[in-house]
Design a protein around this motif. Structure first.
Motif, PDB file in Angstrom:
ATOM      1  N   ALA A 106      66.800  34.729 123.981  1.00  0.00           N
ATOM      2  CA  ALA A 106      66.689  34.010 122.705  1.00  0.00           C
ATOM      3  C   ALA A 106      66.635  35.003 121.542  1.00  0.00           C
ATOM      4  CB  ALA A 106      65.437  33.133 122.701  1.00  0.00           C
ATOM      5  N   LEU A 107      65.918  36.112 121.773  1.00  0.00           N
ATOM      6  CA  LEU A 107      65.809  37.134 120.725  1.00  0.00           C
ATOM      7  C   LEU A 107      67.184  37.754 120.431  1.00  0.00           C
ATOM      8  CD1 LEU A 107      63.263  38.100 119.246  1.00  0.00           C
ATOM      9  CD2 LEU A 107      63.119  39.990 120.858  1.00  0.00           C
ATOM     10  N   CYS A 108      68.002  37.899 121.480  1.00  0.00           N
ATOM     11  CA  CYS A 108      69.349  38.479 121.319  1.00  0.00           C
ATOM     12  C   CYS A 108      70.381  37.394 121.018  1.00  0.00           C
ATOM     13  CB  CYS A 108      69.749  39.244 122.585  1.00  0.00           C
ATOM     14  SG  CYS A 108      68.724  40.652 122.912  1.00  0.00           S
ATOM     15  N   CYS A 109      69.922  36.214 120.708  1.00  0.00           N
ATOM     16  CA  CYS A 109      70.793  35.099 120.317  1.00  0.00           C
ATOM     17  C   CYS A 109      71.888  34.814 121.348  1.00  0.00           C
ATOM     18  CB  CYS A 109      71.430  35.370 118.962  1.00  0.00           C
ATOM     19  SG  CYS A 109      70.255  35.798 117.713  1.00  0.00           S
ATOM     20  N   GLY A 110      71.530  34.826 122.607  1.00  0.00           N
ATOM     21  CA  GLY A 110      72.457  34.425 123.659  1.00  0.00           C
ATOM     22  C   GLY A 110      73.313  35.537 124.224  1.00  0.00           C
TER      23      GLY A 110
ATOM     24  N   GLU B 114      61.050  36.460 111.782  1.00  0.00           N
ATOM     25  CA  GLU B 114      60.903  34.997 111.860  1.00  0.00           C
ATOM     26  C   GLU B 114      61.354  34.504 113.233  1.00  0.00           C
ATOM     27  OE1 GLU B 114      62.900  33.025 108.633  1.00  0.00           O
ATOM     28  OE2 GLU B 114      61.904  34.284 107.139  1.00  0.00           O
ATOM     29  N   ARG B 115      62.477  35.064 113.676  1.00  0.00           N
ATOM     30  CA  ARG B 115      63.011  34.659 114.990  1.00  0.00           C
ATOM     31  C   ARG B 115      61.999  34.957 116.096  1.00  0.00           C
ATOM     32  NH1 ARG B 115      67.713  38.248 116.735  1.00  0.00           N
ATOM     33  NH2 ARG B 115      68.424  37.769 114.642  1.00  0.00           N
ATOM     34  N   THR B 116      61.418  36.154 116.050  1.00  0.00           N
ATOM     35  CA  THR B 116      60.455  36.548 117.086  1.00  0.00           C
ATOM     36  C   THR B 116      59.230  35.626 117.059  1.00  0.00           C
ATOM     37  OG1 THR B 116      61.151  38.812 116.695  1.00  0.00           O
ATOM     38  CG2 THR B 116      59.191  38.522 118.026  1.00  0.00           C
ATOM     39  N   ALA B 117      58.729  35.356 115.855  1.00  0.00           N
ATOM     40  CA  ALA B 117      57.536  34.505 115.742  1.00  0.00           C
ATOM     41  C   ALA B 117      57.823  33.105 116.294  1.00  0.00           C
ATOM     42  CB  ALA B 117      57.103  34.430 114.286  1.00  0.00           C
ATOM     43  N   VAL B 118      58.971  32.545 115.944  1.00  0.00           N
ATOM     44  CA  VAL B 118      59.329  31.191 116.414  1.00  0.00           C
ATOM     45  C   VAL B 118      59.476  31.168 117.940  1.00  0.00           C
ATOM     46  CG1 VAL B 118      61.204  29.496 116.424  1.00  0.00           C
ATOM     47  CG2 VAL B 118      60.374  30.419 114.255  1.00  0.00           C
ATOM     48  N   ILE B 119      60.163  32.176 118.475  1.00  0.00           N
ATOM     49  CA  ILE B 119      60.391  32.209 119.937  1.00  0.00           C
ATOM     50  C   ILE B 119      59.061  32.355 120.690  1.00  0.00           C
ATOM     51  CG2 ILE B 119      61.424  33.557 121.823  1.00  0.00           C
ATOM     52  CD1 ILE B 119      63.677  34.275 119.792  1.00  0.00           C
TER      53      ILE B 119
ATOM     54  N   LYS C  58      61.494  17.450 116.705  1.00  0.00           N
ATOM     55  CA  LYS C  58      62.820  17.644 117.321  1.00  0.00           C
ATOM     56  C   LYS C  58      63.043  19.147 117.594  1.00  0.00           C
ATOM     57  CE  LYS C  58      67.187  16.201 118.111  1.00  0.00           C
ATOM     58  NZ  LYS C  58      67.480  15.780 119.453  1.00  0.00           N
ATOM     59  N   ILE C  59      62.676  19.963 116.603  1.00  0.00           N
ATOM     60  CA  ILE C  59      62.814  21.422 116.771  1.00  0.00           C
ATOM     61  C   ILE C  59      61.936  21.906 117.926  1.00  0.00           C
ATOM     62  CG2 ILE C  59      62.334  23.660 115.667  1.00  0.00           C
ATOM     63  CD1 ILE C  59      63.128  22.357 113.010  1.00  0.00           C
ATOM     64  N   LYS C  60      60.705  21.387 117.957  1.00  0.00           N
ATOM     65  CA  LYS C  60      59.794  21.764 119.056  1.00  0.00           C
ATOM     66  C   LYS C  60      60.405  21.409 120.398  1.00  0.00           C
ATOM     67  CE  LYS C  60      55.438  21.398 116.631  1.00  0.00           C
ATOM     68  NZ  LYS C  60      54.336  20.497 116.328  1.00  0.00           N
ATOM     69  N   ASP C  61      60.985  20.191 120.478  1.00  0.00           N
ATOM     70  CA  ASP C  61      61.586  19.740 121.734  1.00  0.00           C
ATOM     71  C   ASP C  61      62.722  20.660 122.174  1.00  0.00           C
ATOM     72  OD1 ASP C  61      59.825  17.695 121.860  1.00  0.00           O
ATOM     73  OD2 ASP C  61      61.200  16.143 121.090  1.00  0.00           O
ATOM     74  N   ILE C  62      63.554  21.040 121.191  1.00  0.00           N
ATOM     75  CA  ILE C  62      64.694  21.923 121.521  1.00  0.00           C
ATOM     76  C   ILE C  62      64.169  23.245 122.071  1.00  0.00           C
ATOM     77  CG2 ILE C  62      66.597  23.286 120.537  1.00  0.00           C
ATOM     78  CD1 ILE C  62      67.037  20.989 118.530  1.00  0.00           C
ATOM     79  N   LEU C  63      63.159  23.808 121.399  1.00  0.00           N
ATOM     80  CA  LEU C  63      62.648  25.121 121.809  1.00  0.00           C
ATOM     81  C   LEU C  63      61.833  25.043 123.106  1.00  0.00           C
ATOM     82  CD1 LEU C  63      61.676  26.468 118.278  1.00  0.00           C
ATOM     83  CD2 LEU C  63      63.554  27.256 119.686  1.00  0.00           C
TER      84      LEU C  63
END
Lengths: 158, 126
Positions: free
Chosen positions: A23-27, A113-118, B5-10
């Protein structure tokens, strides 16, 4: 930590860790696997310094995140990460398309941001642990998370 | 799109990964290589320690021998035809002895270090 012990930790953690890196490497499967292998080797070499084995997973993510940042910097110097992510990964014919929209959105987000979300949504880590992993304050992580969520919402709605 | 929805996807993110056995086999190969390098480094450090110990002993012994033998050599030199002719330049004999002892000691230590390292390396390669 003996080699056998380390391998048992790897076997138990590798799937979730590789998913985090993917996910961090966007696929980009090839890049994610390279970073995973490099991170495990770094962890193996430093395993004597790990005093609390129950923290292996977050420690590993910290190594993985730092390795990713270094690789991303090196890649940016030679090529663009976005372009690298577009390289088709052989053998993965899955579901790669299933997550294409998500990867495209993640690609457009800043690394922090990407790292925090993942870490928060995919790996279920609390804010405090995320702050330890990325080496930022808890308030900074909360900010990254909130901005990342807004970014993701906007990008996925488009 | 709302947050749920975003939570579900992730939360439902379960991408297909490259086969586990291939990943593990590649990692174990790399770990073996790392293990080999670690062993070599350990052996090299051990050899260096032994060579340093031998060099220290050799340097000390040769330095001590030179210092002990110096009065004999200077005595013999002063009575033989090798006596230093009198010049206007004052030569401090003790200073010469110490310089000679230091040089002999350093050279012996260096040679002992190199020889020990070469011998230990050869023995390990056999």
């Amino acid at each position: 930590m003996t080699r056998e012990q380390f391998i048992s930790y790897v076997e138990a953690s590798q799937e979730a860790f590789r998913r985090f890196l993917l996910a961090l490497c966007c696929g980009n499967h090839a890049l994610a696997d390279d970073i995973a292998q490099e991170s495990y080797i770094k962890a193996y070499l430093a395993s004597d310094r790990l005093t609390e084995p129950e923290k292996f997973n977050s420690w590993l993510r910290q190594i993985g995140y730092n390795t990713f940042i270094n690789q991303a910097r090196a890649l940016k110097a030679s090529t663009d990460l976005d372009a690298a992510a577009d390289i088709p990964a052989s053998e993965i014919t899955d579901g790669a398309f299933q997550y294409e929209a998500l990867y495209a959105a993640l690609r457009r987000m800043p690394d922090k941001e990407r790292t925090a979300v993942i870490l928060f949504y995919i790996d279920d880590y609390p804010i405090k642990k995320i702050a330890d992993i990325v080496g930022a304050s808890q308030s900074a992580v909360k900010q990254h998370l909130s901005r990342g969520r807004a970014h993701l919402r906007g990008l996925l709605t488009k | 799109m709302d947050d749920d929805k975003i939570k579900d996807i992730l939360k439902g993110y379960r991408p297909e990964l490259t086969p586990d056995f291939r990943f593990m086999a590649s990692l174990e190969r790399k770990m073996e290589a790392v293990e080999y390098v670690k062993q070599e480094m350990r052996a090299l450090r051990r050899r260096n320690k032994i060579a340093m110990a031998v060099a220290t002993v050799a340097g000390f012994v040769m330095g001590a021998l030179t210092t002990l033998l110096a009065p004999l050599v200077t005595g013999w030199a002063s009575t033989s035809s090798l006596a230093i002719p009198s010049t206007d330049i004052a030569i401090d004999l003790n200073f010469l002895i110490y310089i000679t002892a230091a040089l002999v000691s350093a050279l012996s230590a260096y040679n002992a270090y190199e020889i020990t390292l070469a011998r230990l390396g050869r023995r390990q390669n056999l």
